[in-house]
Design an enzyme around this catalytic site. Structure first.
Site, mmCIF file in Angstrom:
data_model
loop_
_atom_site.group_PDB
_atom_site.id
_atom_site.type_symbol
_atom_site.label_atom_id
_atom_site.label_comp_id
_atom_site.label_asym_id
_atom_site.label_seq_id
_atom_site.Cartn_x
_atom_site.Cartn_y
_atom_site.Cartn_z
ATOM 1 C CE LYS A 13 -1.006 -0.092 5.015
ATOM 2 N NZ LYS A 13 0.396 -0.183 5.326
ATOM 3 N NE ARG A 88 -1.315 -0.417 10.820
ATOM 4 C CZ ARG A 88 -0.339 0.073 10.075
ATOM 5 N NH1 ARG A 88 -0.289 1.343 9.794
ATOM 6 N NH2 ARG A 88 0.602 -0.726 9.609
ATOM 7 N NE ARG A 123 8.298 -3.450 4.585
ATOM 8 C CZ ARG A 123 7.066 -3.118 4.954
ATOM 9 N NH1 ARG A 123 6.241 -2.591 4.081
ATOM 10 N NH2 ARG A 123 6.662 -3.358 6.177
ATOM 11 N NE ARG A 167 4.400 -5.009 10.754
ATOM 12 C CZ ARG A 167 5.132 -4.839 9.661
ATOM 13 N NH1 ARG A 167 6.191 -5.595 9.441
ATOM 14 N NH2 ARG A 167 4.815 -3.927 8.800
#
Ligand code: AMP
Length: 211
Positions: A13, A88, A123, A167
């Site tokens: 995102k 969130r 990442r 997460r």
């Protein structure tokens, strides 16, 4: 245009929000980046936030809503903004509604958990400006160096495999209910994350209505 980018950690995102931000020339507001910066600087809320972030948990609604309220009041947000990583929780979405912030669209970048676990290992983020890379899907031009500011790219502490699982669990429990919340408002558009980042970008731009 005011947009929200929604998606599990590692769904991409942030990468997509960045392209749309450049295309529409409106700021990308990443609460994660603001919190990491605060943690690095050792501010009062930064210290509190760091413990939650390192454990793969959410920072308290109170802290995050306060940060966001201040940020969207800044001048560069007058023409519109992209929220990347906020809201969130349903409480955060309700707080946004209570502030009378008009959201045009909520873009969900959808990627299966298995794929995410694979992706997050690769990442890298810039320790200076927060730009995001991936060793395989979106490498920086020079390995280990940010294309944008020249600072070092590093592996985020919360991209370690055990934290990633926490997460994802947090995402499904606390954030995924926002899909129903925004679908009920007729604002949710789901983009299926593709193998190639550029293909996801095409779908994202179409979803936003710019091509
Ligand atoms: P991100 O860079 O968006 O993946 O965010 C990194 C971490 O910052 C998250 O795992 C949370 O601990 C915290 N965080 C970022 N945005 C929020 C938010 N809107 N609400 C609560 N915690 C957040």
């Amino acid at each position: 245009m005011n947009l929200i980018f929604l998606g599990a950690p590692g769904a991409g995102k942030g990468t997509q929000a960045e392209v749309v931000s450049d295309t529409l020339s409106i700021p990308q507001i990443s609460t994660g980046n603001i919190l990491r910066e605060a943690a690095k600087n050792g501010t009062e809320y930064g210290v509190k936030a760091k413990a939650a972030m390192d454990a793969g948990e959410l920072v308290s609604d109170e802290i995050v809503i306060g940060i966001l309220k201040e940020r969207i009041a800044e001048d560069d947000c007058k023409k519109g903004f992209i929220l990347d990583g906020f809201p969130r929780t349903v409480a955060q979405a309700e707080a946004l509604d209570a502030m009378n912030v008009q959201i045009d669209k909520v873009i969900e970048i959808s990627v299966a958990d298995e794929k995410i676990k694979q992706r997050l290992g690769g990442r890298r983020v810039c320790q200076g400006c927060g730009a995001s890379y991936h060793v395989e899907y979106k490498p920086s031009k020079v390995e280990g160096i940010c294309d944008k500011c020249g600072d070092k790219t590093i592996i985020r502490k919360d991209d370690q495999p055990e934290v990633v699982l926490d997460r994802l669990k947090t995402y499904h429990e606390k954030t995924a209910p926002l899909k129903d919340y925004y679908a009920a408002q007729g604002k949710l558009v789901t983009v299926e994350g593709q193998e190639e980042v550029a293909d996801t970008t095409k779908l994202t731009l179409a979803a936003v209505g710019v091509q």
